[in-house]
Scaffold this motif. Structure first.
Motif, PDB file in Angstrom:
ATOM      1  N   ASP A 184      34.381  36.905  40.645  1.00 48.10           N
ATOM      2  CA  ASP A 184      35.034  37.767  40.065  1.00 48.10           C
ATOM      3  C   ASP A 184      34.219  39.323  40.150  1.00 48.10           C
ATOM      4  O   ASP A 184      32.985  39.061  40.825  1.00 48.10           O
ATOM      5  CB  ASP A 184      35.166  37.576  38.403  1.00 48.10           C
ATOM      6  N   TRP A 185      34.850  40.275  39.948  1.00 48.23           N
ATOM      7  CA  TRP A 185      34.186  41.770  40.211  1.00 48.23           C
ATOM      8  C   TRP A 185      33.526  42.138  38.899  1.00 48.23           C
ATOM      9  O   TRP A 185      34.495  42.423  38.110  1.00 48.23           O
ATOM     10  CB  TRP A 185      35.237  42.496  40.805  1.00 48.23           C
TER      11      TRP A 185
ATOM     12  N   GLY B 106      35.184  39.427  35.271  1.00 48.28           N
ATOM     13  CA  GLY B 106      35.165  40.664  35.779  1.00 48.28           C
ATOM     14  C   GLY B 106      36.518  41.004  35.462  1.00 48.28           C
ATOM     15  O   GLY B 106      37.340  40.801  34.725  1.00 48.28           O
TER      16      GLY B 106
ATOM     17  N   LYS C  84      43.171  44.284  33.723  1.00 47.11           N
ATOM     18  CA  LYS C  84      43.175  43.786  35.097  1.00 47.11           C
ATOM     19  C   LYS C  84      44.284  44.181  35.737  1.00 47.11           C
ATOM     20  O   LYS C  84      44.450  43.725  36.796  1.00 47.11           O
ATOM     21  CB  LYS C  84      42.992  42.277  34.959  1.00 47.11           C
TER      22      LYS C  84
ATOM     23  N   ILE D 246      39.210  41.248  38.320  1.00 44.54           N
ATOM     24  CA  ILE D 246      40.153  40.566  38.935  1.00 44.54           C
ATOM     25  C   ILE D 246      41.229  39.654  38.286  1.00 44.54           C
ATOM     26  O   ILE D 246      41.163  38.822  37.363  1.00 44.54           O
ATOM     27  CB  ILE D 246      39.517  39.780  40.189  1.00 44.54           C
TER      28      ILE D 246
ATOM     29  N   LEU E 260      40.451  51.322  36.322  1.00 43.64           N
ATOM     30  CA  LEU E 260      41.231  50.462  35.321  1.00 43.64           C
ATOM     31  C   LEU E 260      40.862  50.796  33.899  1.00 43.64           C
ATOM     32  O   LEU E 260      39.576  51.158  33.725  1.00 43.64           O
ATOM     33  CB  LEU E 260      40.788  48.770  35.370  1.00 43.64           C
TER      34      LEU E 260
END
Lengths: 278, 278
Positions: free
Chosen positions: B210-211, B228, A112, B230, A107
């Motif tokens: 969340d990542w 994160g 996101k 996501i 990314l």
């Protein structure tokens, strides 16, 4: 079971111990006939020096690591990535590399938008493919393990990589765009067998190492072949059934184990495991 | 964008701070209306004590964590796993849980036979499904991130989980066997949207966290929603478009951050993020 194809050393396996020059000398000393350098070490040695040395020793360059990293926050960033990939293609051509490995990128910063990143990757590969074809350098998309989707590569399955090949390539016989298959990244995939068949002759490189249990670091805790849970001979047999007759390239990033050992010992272990568990 | 469904606390989010009793009290104190306990803490409190307390406070039990872990080295081990799952079903029934979450298990000790593990998982679920139906406890297969394929769950995509549902269930309307969808495990999947549509009403639970980039530990470095990469609202919208109208269950395992904070602060943060970034 057939004997595996010859061993190639991906130089990251001894990144902390050796320069590229030492890797080339090491391969020659140990009778390893293939090598796959990384660009940072290549730049350090100089492309022409490296190419000359590799030719003298008679090594096959099974790949150059790496191009890719296409997604960026803006158009200027994406253009810089394309130009960097063109330089990588030049280097791969100078080395006579069998392919340029593409780690496609994750990314963009603070994005996101995964679908958007997928699109940027496809657009980036489309942009460099004519340049690569003109240079005679096959592009090998390497699907990375899904744990790298955010920050290294948002193409995480062989199926996704082949979707891109189908979209941009000239059919299943076109080996100017294919895949690099690393057992570490794909072993878990329930569709692996089906996708290897789909890949056919587009498997341009076959990378080996092992998945350790437990794995203590996402990036730098790969295992030596035989020390983990991957059925390497089983995957190799499927790859060879599609006509792959190239090298087995060992690529191990191991901060706390193999990078701390004597590099000659590491190569000896690679050679022994290549004979016994690959 | 619709408001998200109500918040449920998966108790592992404050595992290091609170007992199950404290979690129940904490949910009541903070106005959280759902809870999803783990079996170790449930055993510690006692199932009947917990069920009574949860009823008194009026919490919805959005799941019990966890059943599964089917693959084993021998038939006796597989039978023990089935019996343990039956006890988990009993506990889930006693709590009135909306589902029993199945973390299906990885490779048996020293096995490299992934296809064999897949078969053992399917056989195990088949073996407990009649018992679960009789008890009125839906089974929710949770696909885990592929980085857990070896040691925790060899079902790593929503598509694979639904293949099992299709094989063992009574069609797409049968909610006695479905899936628990955790954004952490599935966000990277290029087929996620298609598979959410395929899942339809078989999404029995929706888990959020969340990542993080970087992620420093495979198991215990999950992020708070919003910290994160996501796209949680994007995935939630797709899940709700299939008719899911249940809770958003927050499940964060975070050894170095959230497990070290005051649990009331953690719950306050969950509530705030649930309102703003889910």
């Amino acid at each position: 079971m057939n004997k595996p194809g010859p061993l190639s050393l991906n130089t990251i396996t001894v990144r902390e111990q050796w320069s590229l020059q030492q890797c080339i000398e090491g391969c020659a000393r140990h009778g390893i006939t293939g090598i796959s350098p990384w660009r940072d070490k290549l730049a350090e040695y100089g492309v022409q020096n490296a190419a000359k040395h590799i030719r003298e020793v008679g090594l096959t360059v099974t790949g150059l690591c790496r191009g890719g990293m296409f997604p960026a926050a803006d158009a200027a960033g994406r253009q810089r990535a394309i130009e960097d990939n063109q330089r990588a293609i030049d280097d791969a051509a100078a080395l006579g590399a069998q392919c340029l490995v593409l780690v496609v990128g994750g990314l963009p910063p603070s994005s996101k938008d995964l679908a958007g990143a997928h699109a940027q990757v496809q657009d980036g590969i489309a942009a460099i493919l004519p340049y690569a074809r003109a240079a005679g350098v096959p592009l090998a998309i390497e699907p990375l393990h899904p744990m790298f989707a955010a920050d290294r590569a948002c193409v995480n399955t062989l199926g996704h990589a082949l979707d891109i090949c189908d979209t941009l390539g000239d059919g299943a016989a076109d080996r100017s765009l294919g895949v690099a298959l690393d057992v570490y990244h794909v072993w878990w995939d329930p569709h692996l067998s089906a996708q290897i068949k789909r890949a056919g002759r587009r498997i341009l490189a076959f990378h080996i190492c092992d998945w350790l249990v437990p794995t203590t670091d996402l990036l730098l805790d790969r295992g030596m072949m035989g020390d983990g849970v991957i059925d390497i001979p089983g995957i190799r047999a499927q790859v060879e059934a599609q006509g792959y007759d190239g090298f087995c390239e060992v690529e191990i990033m191991s901060a706390n184990n193999w990078w701390r050992r004597d590099a000659d010992d590491v190569l000896r272990t690679c050679i022994e495991r290549h004979k016994t568990v690959v």
